[in-house]
Design a protein around this motif. Structure first.
Motif, mmCIF file in Angstrom:
data_model
loop_
_atom_site.group_PDB
_atom_site.id
_atom_site.type_symbol
_atom_site.label_atom_id
_atom_site.label_comp_id
_atom_site.label_asym_id
_atom_site.label_seq_id
_atom_site.Cartn_x
_atom_site.Cartn_y
_atom_site.Cartn_z
ATOM 1 N N ARG A 1 -19.490 -37.965 -7.030
ATOM 2 C CA ARG A 1 -18.590 -37.078 -6.288
ATOM 3 C C ARG A 1 -18.283 -37.669 -4.907
ATOM 4 N NH1 ARG A 1 -21.662 -32.672 -5.610
ATOM 5 N NH2 ARG A 1 -21.463 -32.246 -7.832
ATOM 6 N N PHE A 2 -19.317 -38.241 -4.282
ATOM 7 C CA PHE A 2 -19.120 -38.889 -2.987
ATOM 8 C C PHE A 2 -18.177 -40.086 -3.127
ATOM 9 C CE2 PHE A 2 -20.518 -42.482 -0.291
ATOM 10 C CZ PHE A 2 -20.080 -42.000 0.939
ATOM 11 N N MET A 3 -18.379 -40.877 -4.165
ATOM 12 C CA MET A 3 -17.517 -42.041 -4.371
ATOM 13 C C MET A 3 -16.060 -41.613 -4.579
ATOM 14 S SD MET A 3 -19.334 -44.805 -4.106
ATOM 15 C CE MET A 3 -18.227 -46.006 -4.824
ATOM 16 N N GLU A 4 -15.887 -40.462 -5.205
ATOM 17 C CA GLU A 4 -14.555 -39.980 -5.544
ATOM 18 C C GLU A 4 -13.850 -39.334 -4.354
ATOM 19 O OE1 GLU A 4 -13.268 -36.842 -8.804
ATOM 20 O OE2 GLU A 4 -14.592 -38.358 -9.661
ATOM 21 N N THR A 5 -14.609 -38.557 -3.580
ATOM 22 C CA THR A 5 -13.992 -37.719 -2.543
ATOM 23 C C THR A 5 -14.374 -38.118 -1.115
ATOM 24 O OG1 THR A 5 -15.827 -36.123 -2.498
ATOM 25 C CG2 THR A 5 -14.087 -35.774 -4.151
ATOM 26 N N GLY A 6 -15.472 -38.854 -0.955
ATOM 27 C CA GLY A 6 -15.963 -39.149 0.387
ATOM 28 C C GLY A 6 -16.796 -38.042 0.969
ATOM 29 N N ASP A 7 -16.972 -36.956 0.209
ATOM 30 C CA ASP A 7 -17.761 -35.813 0.689
ATOM 31 C C ASP A 7 -19.199 -35.918 0.202
ATOM 32 O OD1 ASP A 7 -15.510 -34.664 1.879
ATOM 33 O OD2 ASP A 7 -14.937 -33.651 0.009
ATOM 34 N N LEU A 8 -20.121 -35.803 1.139
ATOM 35 C CA LEU A 8 -21.543 -35.838 0.810
ATOM 36 C C LEU A 8 -22.216 -34.722 1.579
ATOM 37 C CD1 LEU A 8 -23.763 -37.372 -0.736
ATOM 38 C CD2 LEU A 8 -24.092 -38.769 1.309
ATOM 39 N N PHE A 9 -22.838 -33.823 0.853
ATOM 40 C CA PHE A 9 -23.406 -32.641 1.481
ATOM 41 C C PHE A 9 -24.909 -32.759 1.708
ATOM 42 C CE2 PHE A 9 -19.675 -31.403 -1.046
ATOM 43 C CZ PHE A 9 -18.861 -30.971 -0.017
ATOM 44 N N THR A 10 -25.425 -33.970 1.564
ATOM 45 C CA THR A 10 -26.842 -34.231 1.766
ATOM 46 C C THR A 10 -27.005 -35.299 2.831
ATOM 47 O OG1 THR A 10 -27.311 -33.725 -0.558
ATOM 48 C CG2 THR A 10 -28.993 -34.941 0.652
ATOM 49 N N ASP A 11 -27.779 -35.002 3.863
ATOM 50 C CA ASP A 11 -28.054 -35.995 4.904
ATOM 51 C C ASP A 11 -29.057 -37.021 4.394
ATOM 52 O OD1 ASP A 11 -26.398 -34.751 6.753
ATOM 53 O OD2 ASP A 11 -28.000 -33.443 7.482
ATOM 54 N N ASN A 12 -28.959 -38.238 4.900
ATOM 55 C CA ASN A 12 -29.924 -39.295 4.581
ATOM 56 C C ASN A 12 -30.103 -39.453 3.071
ATOM 57 O OD1 ASN A 12 -30.427 -39.595 7.389
ATOM 58 N ND2 ASN A 12 -31.881 -37.901 7.310
ATOM 59 N N ALA A 13 -28.980 -39.563 2.386
ATOM 60 C CA ALA A 13 -29.004 -39.582 0.919
ATOM 61 C C ALA A 13 -29.445 -40.931 0.374
ATOM 62 C CB ALA A 13 -27.630 -39.227 0.370
ATOM 63 N N VAL A 14 -30.177 -40.868 -0.736
ATOM 64 C CA VAL A 14 -30.648 -42.048 -1.456
ATOM 65 C C VAL A 14 -30.408 -41.802 -2.942
ATOM 66 C CG1 VAL A 14 -32.624 -43.523 -1.982
ATOM 67 C CG2 VAL A 14 -32.483 -42.399 0.253
ATOM 68 N N LEU A 15 -29.876 -42.798 -3.633
ATOM 69 C CA LEU A 15 -29.777 -42.726 -5.090
ATOM 70 C C LEU A 15 -30.836 -43.645 -5.675
ATOM 71 C CD1 LEU A 15 -28.221 -41.671 -7.614
ATOM 72 C CD2 LEU A 15 -26.877 -43.789 -7.497
ATOM 73 N N ILE A 16 -31.710 -43.093 -6.507
ATOM 74 C CA ILE A 16 -32.784 -43.866 -7.142
ATOM 75 C C ILE A 16 -32.325 -44.271 -8.534
ATOM 76 C CG2 ILE A 16 -35.162 -43.816 -7.979
ATOM 77 C CD1 ILE A 16 -35.765 -41.720 -5.825
ATOM 78 N N THR A 17 -32.248 -45.589 -8.765
ATOM 79 C CA THR A 17 -31.828 -46.077 -10.076
ATOM 80 C C THR A 17 -32.901 -46.977 -10.685
ATOM 81 O OG1 THR A 17 -30.732 -48.158 -9.415
ATOM 82 C CG2 THR A 17 -29.450 -46.124 -9.192
ATOM 83 N N PHE A 18 -32.892 -47.028 -11.997
ATOM 84 C CA PHE A 18 -33.749 -47.928 -12.768
ATOM 85 C C PHE A 18 -32.856 -48.727 -13.705
ATOM 86 C CE2 PHE A 18 -36.673 -44.784 -11.347
ATOM 87 C CZ PHE A 18 -37.940 -45.361 -11.353
ATOM 88 N N ASP A 19 -33.195 -49.978 -13.905
ATOM 89 C CA ASP A 19 -32.507 -50.815 -14.881
ATOM 90 C C ASP A 19 -33.414 -51.053 -16.091
ATOM 91 O OD1 ASP A 19 -30.228 -51.039 -13.389
ATOM 92 O OD2 ASP A 19 -30.509 -53.134 -12.842
ATOM 93 N N ASP A 20 -32.808 -51.251 -17.235
ATOM 94 C CA ASP A 20 -33.447 -51.770 -18.453
ATOM 95 C C ASP A 20 -33.907 -50.711 -19.444
ATOM 96 O OD1 ASP A 20 -33.111 -54.376 -17.464
ATOM 97 O OD2 ASP A 20 -35.011 -54.277 -16.406
#
Length: 262
Positions: free
Chosen positions: A46-65
């Protein structure tokens, strides 16, 4: 915002891209104690689409494989904090039968485990290709490189031509997106690239295959206006990344972000 990459969370592994459950728990404790807030994949897109982020100090946790250790070791720790995450799985390796352990590779998730974690609301799943996660010969001298790069065709004694290359990527990317979508009953429009290998052809083909977001292994901060087909990530799932390293990473990321805002 920053995106973290992990791979394998397990005790006793000698893999470079592996950390212990204790180390992983230490990372999450660091996030919690420093007011850093993991967000869901939906919030991220949603942030990538709109530029709106409603969470401060945001982190996306991803795993590969798509390793089974995500289910057995990492996810319980994530659950204890209520932190969402996303796992980019190699679709061809997801199996429910015992034969999934026959290969000389780290045991992958089962589809049942995927469905169970997805049902918690804290796990999302994306593509890490269908079956292009090995290395193949890149030239007549046998030098190896990622399968998502152009490969040497031994049967024809030449490097594959561009259209062959594009077709091979398109078929694989499409099979993974459609297959994962059917198994999870969710639309899959995110892919992370094995070995971080990318090029204009890779990103174009991912877009043609129906993906809207492509994650790389290039370190960097995600900002409003970041190219959705070249999303940077910090690989923190290695043994030498401790809380001191995380602190330095976030300090640098904050300075970079604030420098652009001033």
């Amino acid at each position: 915002m920053v995106v973290f990459t992990y791979h394998h969370v397990a005790k006793g592994s000698d893999q470079h891209y592996a950390i212990t459950p204790e180390q992983f728990a230490g990372h999450l404790s660091f996030l919690h104690e420093n007011g850093l807030n993991p967000i869901s994949l939906d919030e991220f897109t949603r942030f990538m689409e709109t530029g709106d982020l409603f969470t401060d100090n945001a982190v996306l946790i991803t795993f590969d494989d798509g390793y089974e250790s995500y289910y057995t070791d990492a996810f319980p720790i994530l659950m204890s904090y209520g932190y969402p995450s996303v796992n980019f799985v190699i679709a061809d390796r997801l199996r429910d039968a015992a034969d999934r352990k026959r290969e000389n590779m780290t045991t992958p998730l089962t589809r049942q485990q995927v469905k169970e974690m997805q049902g918690s609301g804290l796990a999302a799943f994306g593509s890490h290709t269908y079956s292009l996660h090995d290395e193949q010969e890149q030239n007549e001298w046998g030098e190896l490189g990622p399968e998502t790069a152009p490969v040497y065709r031994e049967d024809l004694q030449r490097l594959e031509v561009e259209q062959e290359y594009r077709d091979r990527l398109y078929v694989d990317f499409s099979m993974s997106r459609v297959g994962l979508g059917e198994w999870t009953d969710h639309q899959v429009d995110t892919i992370s690239l094995p070995y971080g290998y990318t090029s204009s052809i890779v990103s174009e083909t991912a877009q043609q295959a129906g993906y809207r977001y492509v994650f790389t292994s290039t370190p960097g901060v995600v900002k409003s206006g970041t190219n959705p087909f070249a999303i940077p990530r910090f690989d923190v799932g290695v043994r030498d990344v401790d809380v001191t390293t995380l602190h330095q990473l976030f300090t640098k990321a904050k300075n970079e972000f604030e420098g652009e805002q001033s």
